[in-house]
Enzyme design. Sequence first.
Site, short mmCIF file in Angstrom:
data_model
loop_
_atom_site.label_atom_id
_atom_site.label_comp_id
_atom_site.label_asym_id
_atom_site.label_seq_id
_atom_site.Cartn_x
_atom_site.Cartn_y
_atom_site.Cartn_z
NE ARG A 176 53.11 -49.48 61.99
CZ ARG A 176 53.74 -48.33 62.17
NH1 ARG A 176 54.56 -48.20 63.21
NH2 ARG A 176 53.57 -47.30 61.36
CG HIS A 211 51.97 -41.48 55.57
ND1 HIS A 211 50.60 -41.42 55.76
CD2 HIS A 211 52.33 -42.74 55.95
CE1 HIS A 211 50.16 -42.57 56.23
NE2 HIS A 211 51.19 -43.40 56.35
CB THR A 254 51.41 -50.22 59.17
OG1 THR A 254 51.47 -49.07 58.33
CG2 THR A 254 52.66 -51.05 58.97
CG ASP A 295 50.98 -52.21 54.94
OD1 ASP A 295 50.97 -51.78 53.77
OD2 ASP A 295 51.50 -51.57 55.87
CG HIS A 296 47.89 -49.75 54.41
ND1 HIS A 296 48.37 -48.67 53.70
CD2 HIS A 296 48.71 -49.88 55.48
CE1 HIS A 296 49.43 -48.17 54.31
NE2 HIS A 296 49.67 -48.89 55.39
#
Length: 558
Positions: A173, A304, A81, A345-346
Amino acid sequence: MRLTKIVTLFTGLFVLSSAASAEHHKEGQEASPKLVVAISVDQFSSDLFSEYRSTFRHGMKRLAGGAVFPSGYQAHAATETCPGHATIMTGSHPGRAGIIANNWIDLRVARDDKTVYCAEDERVEGTSFGAITAATQGPYIASAWHLLVPTLGERLKATSPQSRNVAVAGKDRSALMMGGTDVDAVYWWKRKGFATLSDREVGPPIAALNARIADYIDQARAPYPVPDHCAARNNQIVVSDNQSVGTYDFRRPEGTARIFRGSPDFDKVTIEAAMALIDSMKLGQGEVTDVLSVGLAATDYIGHAFGTGGLEMCIQMAQLDRNLGLLFEHLDAAGMDYVAVLTADHGGHDLPERLRLQGVPDAERIDPNLNAKFVGKQVKDILKDSSDVPVLHADSPFGDYYVSLDLPAERRAEVKKIAMMMFAEHPQVEAVFDHDMLSALPMPKGPPEEWTMAERTRASFHPDRSGDFIVLLKKAVTPIASGGPGYVATHGSPWDYDRQVPILFWHKDLAHFEQPLSVRTVDIAPTLAALIGVEIPADEIDGKCLDIDGGKANSCER
């Protein structure tokens, strides 16, 4: 030694003041959009975009009607992240930005816990990394201090001080890496509402939103409707004796606010926070351009907790589409000229138990002994070291590994050599790279899908923060030894299922086109900078401007 962030003041720029605006309206030039809306959907892979694109009817459909780059890349190996968000608005790979991972080890910090969180300031006395993941989210100071390069919003403010740089996200973040240190407002979710920097007060519009959230977050939640196209994904997958996924419709009993983040509701309140900031700060409604960064985190929490291939993600994609539609409708109603970009972000990978049923027989969970503690003990046994002091440190089974600084130089070299050999021989390990070898490599260029594993690793390597060696896992190895509630699948690998993300630009005057060749998320900031008249010296970033005009004009040469 920490590098000093320098926001360079440029001369000869199109400063977005009234005088410069007149100059900017020369023949053949168009006025800059008044608002840049940069949206990151955490864990929104190109795979998800491709799978659900035909079902989008709202906000995602609008974005898919602009300039579409389905083969975008978070080109680096550390697909987490914090590094991913650091690329989007800086134009810099994580290695340049200094954000090598979500967490890393700094054996030089004064506190006992040597793990450092990417969005904390560990210099503050009394901070604790352990508090970051604790239920109380206790004493740590959220900060963009570790980000070594300026964001687009910061560069814009350096040339046009009246511009506002605002960020709001589900994760601190995300907001901090997209906004940077010079932000007019920055908010992220904490416990049961949105928080801000420790030296600021939560503004009245966000405080009012927090009060509304508090009224219902602990209440029971009815199930989300299941779209017809989700029926085929409604299949139970057994992860362990006490955990299964694939059939959850996000209903919540009373008193379960702790699972609020892992539902489409989480993105909805983040969008509501963004709209409250747009209205209260009148973003995009002044004489100069403003920047709003929005980080939507529900897709990541759902990925997740349930994986990317089941009913849960199918419902989330439908609701993400709707929530983005609310944001664009709100912007349209304000009548402002805005440009939007959406990326991630990914990417992410589904849980191995489902992958094995869907044509990936080699998908597996990581060996529980593939970690710093177990391998470190084996190294010590080889060296006949009977002390209780660990010789290896790491935050996760893959990524950066650090050799203890308490050892003499010769012994450190022995530990490193033996440990690297042991990891390299493990059947689940793809590659092990030495710190000094990576330091000697230039930052990679060219098509990111053609980069070697070493080049991918170099893109997220920083010599002052990265480990003594770095471990990469083989394809389809999930670095979770045993799945449990809230954590059955993850990301972070150097493989394309984690690296590849869509990049979508939209503006009312953009003609639709689709470019299937690879581009990178570091190309986003220079592309936006060209649209709003901010010059970024090429040697200060890793990205390049993308011509998103779609016609004879070149948006990089406005």
